[in-house]
Design a protein around this motif. Sequence first.
Motif, PDB file in Angstrom:
ATOM      1  N   SER A 192       5.839   7.954 -12.284  1.00 29.05           N
ATOM      2  CA  SER A 192       5.820   6.744 -11.442  1.00 29.05           C
ATOM      3  C   SER A 192       4.710   5.773 -11.819  1.00 29.05           C
ATOM      4  CB  SER A 192       5.664   7.141  -9.963  1.00 29.05           C
ATOM      5  OG  SER A 192       6.742   7.936  -9.523  1.00 29.05           O
ATOM      6  N   LEU A 193       3.794   6.183 -12.670  1.00 27.53           N
ATOM      7  CA  LEU A 193       2.633   5.345 -12.980  1.00 27.53           C
ATOM      8  C   LEU A 193       3.024   4.055 -13.688  1.00 27.53           C
ATOM      9  CD1 LEU A 193      -0.143   7.869 -14.098  1.00 27.53           C
ATOM     10  CD2 LEU A 193      -0.091   6.466 -12.031  1.00 27.53           C
ATOM     11  N   GLY A 194       4.023   4.124 -14.565  1.00 21.51           N
ATOM     12  CA  GLY A 194       4.428   2.937 -15.307  1.00 21.51           C
ATOM     13  C   GLY A 194       4.877   1.817 -14.399  1.00 21.51           C
ATOM     14  N   PHE A 195       5.630   2.160 -13.359  1.00 18.85           N
ATOM     15  CA  PHE A 195       6.093   1.146 -12.414  1.00 18.85           C
ATOM     16  C   PHE A 195       4.913   0.553 -11.650  1.00 18.85           C
ATOM     17  CE2 PHE A 195       7.626  -0.312  -8.278  1.00 18.85           C
ATOM     18  CZ  PHE A 195       8.707  -1.112  -8.653  1.00 18.85           C
ATOM     19  N   ALA A 196       3.981   1.403 -11.219  1.00 14.93           N
ATOM     20  CA  ALA A 196       2.809   0.915 -10.484  1.00 14.93           C
ATOM     21  C   ALA A 196       2.010  -0.073 -11.323  1.00 14.93           C
ATOM     22  CB  ALA A 196       1.931   2.083 -10.046  1.00 14.93           C
TER      23      ALA A 196
ATOM     24  N   TRP B  47       0.823  -1.212   0.000  1.00 15.70           N
ATOM     25  CA  TRP B  47       0.000   0.000   0.000  1.00 15.70           C
ATOM     26  C   TRP B  47       0.856   1.261   0.000  1.00 15.70           C
ATOM     27  CZ3 TRP B  47      -0.284   3.867   3.721  1.00 15.70           C
ATOM     28  CH2 TRP B  47       0.246   3.581   4.991  1.00 15.70           C
ATOM     29  N   TYR B  48       2.112   1.147   0.491  1.00 14.65           N
ATOM     30  CA  TYR B  48       2.995   2.314   0.544  1.00 14.65           C
ATOM     31  C   TYR B  48       3.372   2.812  -0.845  1.00 14.65           C
ATOM     32  CZ  TYR B  48       4.183   2.760   5.529  1.00 14.65           C
ATOM     33  OH  TYR B  48       4.156   3.017   6.870  1.00 14.65           O
ATOM     34  N   LEU B  49       3.336   1.960  -1.852  1.00 14.41           N
ATOM     35  CA  LEU B  49       3.626   2.411  -3.208  1.00 14.41           C
ATOM     36  C   LEU B  49       2.527   3.330  -3.725  1.00 14.41           C
ATOM     37  CD1 LEU B  49       5.473   2.070  -5.769  1.00 14.41           C
ATOM     38  CD2 LEU B  49       3.820   0.335  -6.510  1.00 14.41           C
ATOM     39  N   HIS B  50       1.284   2.995  -3.408  1.00 14.89           N
ATOM     40  CA  HIS B  50       0.147   3.685  -4.005  1.00 14.89           C
ATOM     41  C   HIS B  50      -0.320   4.901  -3.214  1.00 14.89           C
ATOM     42  CE1 HIS B  50       0.075  -0.548  -5.349  1.00 14.89           C
ATOM     43  NE2 HIS B  50      -0.203  -0.004  -6.503  1.00 14.89           N
ATOM     44  N   HIS B  51      -0.169   4.878  -1.917  1.00 15.59           N
ATOM     45  CA  HIS B  51      -0.655   5.983  -1.090  1.00 15.59           C
ATOM     46  C   HIS B  51       0.009   7.315  -1.453  1.00 15.59           C
ATOM     47  CE1 HIS B  51      -1.414   8.423   2.517  1.00 15.59           C
ATOM     48  NE2 HIS B  51      -2.463   7.655   2.718  1.00 15.59           N
ATOM     49  N   PRO B  52       1.349   7.357  -1.601  1.00 16.22           N
ATOM     50  CA  PRO B  52       1.966   8.622  -2.032  1.00 16.22           C
ATOM     51  C   PRO B  52       1.506   9.057  -3.421  1.00 16.22           C
ATOM     52  CG  PRO B  52       3.611   7.170  -1.062  1.00 16.22           C
ATOM     53  CD  PRO B  52       2.371   6.346  -1.246  1.00 16.22           C
ATOM     54  N   LEU B  53       1.285   8.089  -4.310  1.00 19.98           N
ATOM     55  CA  LEU B  53       0.804   8.440  -5.648  1.00 19.98           C
ATOM     56  C   LEU B  53      -0.576   9.088  -5.578  1.00 19.98           C
ATOM     57  CD1 LEU B  53       1.898   5.329  -7.745  1.00 19.98           C
ATOM     58  CD2 LEU B  53       3.012   7.562  -7.590  1.00 19.98           C
ATOM     59  N   LEU B  54      -1.424   8.577  -4.701  1.00 21.46           N
ATOM     60  CA  LEU B  54      -2.748   9.157  -4.531  1.00 21.46           C
ATOM     61  C   LEU B  54      -2.634  10.614  -4.081  1.00 21.46           C
ATOM     62  CD1 LEU B  54      -5.811   8.855  -4.479  1.00 21.46           C
ATOM     63  CD2 LEU B  54      -5.619   7.887  -2.185  1.00 21.46           C
ATOM     64  N   ASN B  55      -1.768  10.872  -3.115  1.00 21.35           N
ATOM     65  CA  ASN B  55      -1.608  12.246  -2.627  1.00 21.35           C
ATOM     66  C   ASN B  55      -0.952  13.146  -3.667  1.00 21.35           C
ATOM     67  OD1 ASN B  55      -2.871  12.162  -0.113  1.00 21.35           O
ATOM     68  ND2 ASN B  55      -1.077  11.305   0.900  1.00 21.35           N
ATOM     69  N   LEU B  56       0.019  12.620  -4.422  1.00 20.81           N
ATOM     70  CA  LEU B  56       0.621  13.409  -5.493  1.00 20.81           C
ATOM     71  C   LEU B  56      -0.415  13.760  -6.559  1.00 20.81           C
ATOM     72  CD1 LEU B  56       4.079  11.662  -6.015  1.00 20.81           C
ATOM     73  CD2 LEU B  56       3.707  14.002  -5.216  1.00 20.81           C
ATOM     74  N   SER B  57      -1.316  12.824  -6.844  1.00 20.59           N
ATOM     75  CA  SER B  57      -2.345  13.099  -7.856  1.00 20.59           C
ATOM     76  C   SER B  57      -3.265  14.219  -7.418  1.00 20.59           C
ATOM     77  CB  SER B  57      -3.152  11.827  -8.148  1.00 20.59           C
ATOM     78  OG  SER B  57      -4.028  11.504  -7.073  1.00 20.59           O
ATOM     79  N   ARG B  58      -3.542  14.286  -6.125  1.00 20.99           N
ATOM     80  CA  ARG B  58      -4.379  15.378  -5.623  1.00 20.99           C
ATOM     81  C   ARG B  58      -3.685  16.718  -5.809  1.00 20.99           C
ATOM     82  NH1 ARG B  58      -5.879  14.447   0.346  1.00 20.99           N
ATOM     83  NH2 ARG B  58      -6.860  16.474  -0.002  1.00 20.99           N
ATOM     84  N   LEU B  59      -2.374  16.756  -5.529  1.00 24.52           N
ATOM     85  CA  LEU B  59      -1.612  17.986  -5.755  1.00 24.52           C
ATOM     86  C   LEU B  59      -1.574  18.328  -7.241  1.00 24.52           C
ATOM     87  CD1 LEU B  59       1.435  17.361  -3.365  1.00 24.52           C
ATOM     88  CD2 LEU B  59      -0.414  19.017  -3.020  1.00 24.52           C
ATOM     89  N   ALA B  60      -1.397  17.296  -8.074  1.00 23.25           N
ATOM     90  CA  ALA B  60      -1.329  17.513  -9.523  1.00 23.25           C
ATOM     91  C   ALA B  60      -2.630  18.093 -10.053  1.00 23.25           C
ATOM     92  CB  ALA B  60      -0.991  16.206 -10.224  1.00 23.25           C
ATOM     93  N   LEU B  61      -3.748  17.535  -9.606  1.00 17.29           N
ATOM     94  CA  LEU B  61      -5.052  18.035 -10.056  1.00 17.29           C
ATOM     95  C   LEU B  61      -5.317  19.451  -9.552  1.00 17.29           C
ATOM     96  CD1 LEU B  61      -7.118  14.760  -9.596  1.00 17.29           C
ATOM     97  CD2 LEU B  61      -6.786  15.978 -11.761  1.00 17.29           C
TER      98      LEU B  61
END
Length: 598
Positions: free
Chosen positions: A255-259, A228-242
């Motif tokens: 980082s999406l390709g690796f996920a 879950w640690y891989l995806h949780h930061p991505l979720l928060n980064l996506s919120r900042l990106a949006l």
Amino acid sequence: MGEIHAAQVGTRSGLLYFSIPERDLRILYFQNLTALSDFAEQTGTSLSGIVGGMLPEIGLSLPTSDLQPLAAGKEVVISDATVAFRTGNTKSRDQAQDYLDLLAEVYLNIQRPQTRYLHWPEILEKGLKDLIENPGCWSMVGGSSYLNAYVSDYQTPPEIMVQLAVLLPLVDYSKWSGKSMEVMDTIKEGLPAFYSKKLKTLLRWHPDAEDQLQGEEEQKMPLVMDSWYLHHPLLNLSRLALDGDKTAEKLFLDSLGFAIKVAHKFKYQWPVFYKMDTLEIIKAETKPGEGGEQDVAGLYAHVMLQAYELTGEKKYLKEAETAAKKLGNVGYKIMYQANNTAFAAGALLRLFKLTGNELYLSLSYRALASIFENVQLWDCNYGYGKNIPTFFALFPLSDAPYTAAYEEQEVFCALHDFLNHAEGMEILQSVRLLCSEFIRYLVHRAPYYYPPMLPREMISDEVKTGEVDPNLWIALEDLHDGIEKSGAVGQEVYGAGNAFGILPRHFIRITGKPFLIFSDCPISGLRKSEHSVIFHLQGDQRLSYRLRITPLDSSPEKQDLKFSIQSPLVKLLQAVDRKQDLEAFILGNETVRISWEQ
């Protein structure tokens, strides 16, 4: 003869949920353990795990004590049970939806503790000051400052999850308050260092400090990832990106390709731990036969939906759907970690809205059912529990022995988002009730994670990680049963987002006005004007919720304003606890208009 679907674990709700197919019955047996607290106090026992058994011998088994007998001649409650049931075509109805409906019926028929107002603006200022100024919250790596996971934990390298778990609530508060904060820039400055150009993904541990890892726990090794640690930061980064943050957008998209590669490798069924460079599984299952981190499929779907919203590329929507459908194979027990399960519930609801596929709505209800199976619907009024409210507390894991500030705060935010996405939809009435009530009680309970709110004697003398400063407004990770001290795990810096998440969601600020409007019910449809504010209470119409108008402490002048509320049956009255405040109670599912004039 029958099947038990859920039973009390630890100090969760004292319930049994079971089916008797030959009678076409689903039954929820519920013990109001609040009423049994006096029994536990007199006998020096715990109410942990006292409701259970095996069919047909099920029910309550009171704890025994040889050392502290009940007082002679004094009445004491030894059982306070409620039974709710469903009959007729149970085989064709969803088990999770019946659970939610039965639990809501029981909830409305038990005695629930009163909430009280706590002044979150003051709590936030204390927490912000300590977060910024206390050296135990920070470490330095490569010339940049990073938040520690726990106060004075200098042995563990900085983690990407910790930085973003605090940053996002700070962003929420900054947008609400109109204040820019230097601490946000400090955190953002350090984020790119976590990106590995070799692996093309964010790493969990800061790469320049990985040599500090000692391997005392399975995941505390270089390049070992907790799924879950891989995806949780991505979720928060996506919120900042949006929200327009270009640095966050680049880190997220890069980082999406690796996920996606990891998802394909594990066929959308993630293990607990794996090596990032080889994708070798280090720990496959949480327990033998129970699979890995089941709810990560929903968390991954959430990340993919964010990518779809950001880019418009349908490949991300397809990834979200593929992962979500895997949850259909998990059954009723979706939850691994409560906050990620709540994010999954929201993602599944969004998928239903995008596709119209009823499967996703059904899976969303399953995710919520697994969360509400993991709460404590009683007040622990014995031992140390007498010092804090515990009603509707949530446990971070299905077998966790304590409730935790960080997971509770994130579930709180996720359920807010769920209700917002459900606005205008016909969803289960029980879901609206349970979500809004968890939120209401969290606002009431959350201050008691802060050590200054607790008597010193209930704070543990032994601490697993870092140090606990009883004067510091940084939340303890762990609150325990009344027979145990709390704070034994540590004082979690990554739980510091608590107040910053609550204030923007429950206090309405009108620019230039010297007051705040508070609601302990989640709201929607907020509209502001020069002399009034209108919003909708998302709670249940059978329950009443607190509204309060409180002066801004920082206001240079207190204008002499007269307030009115548009409701023939409701009046704003002077609050008993804070004479400067006005207060009213309004039924849920109402539209409220508050106006003011000189």
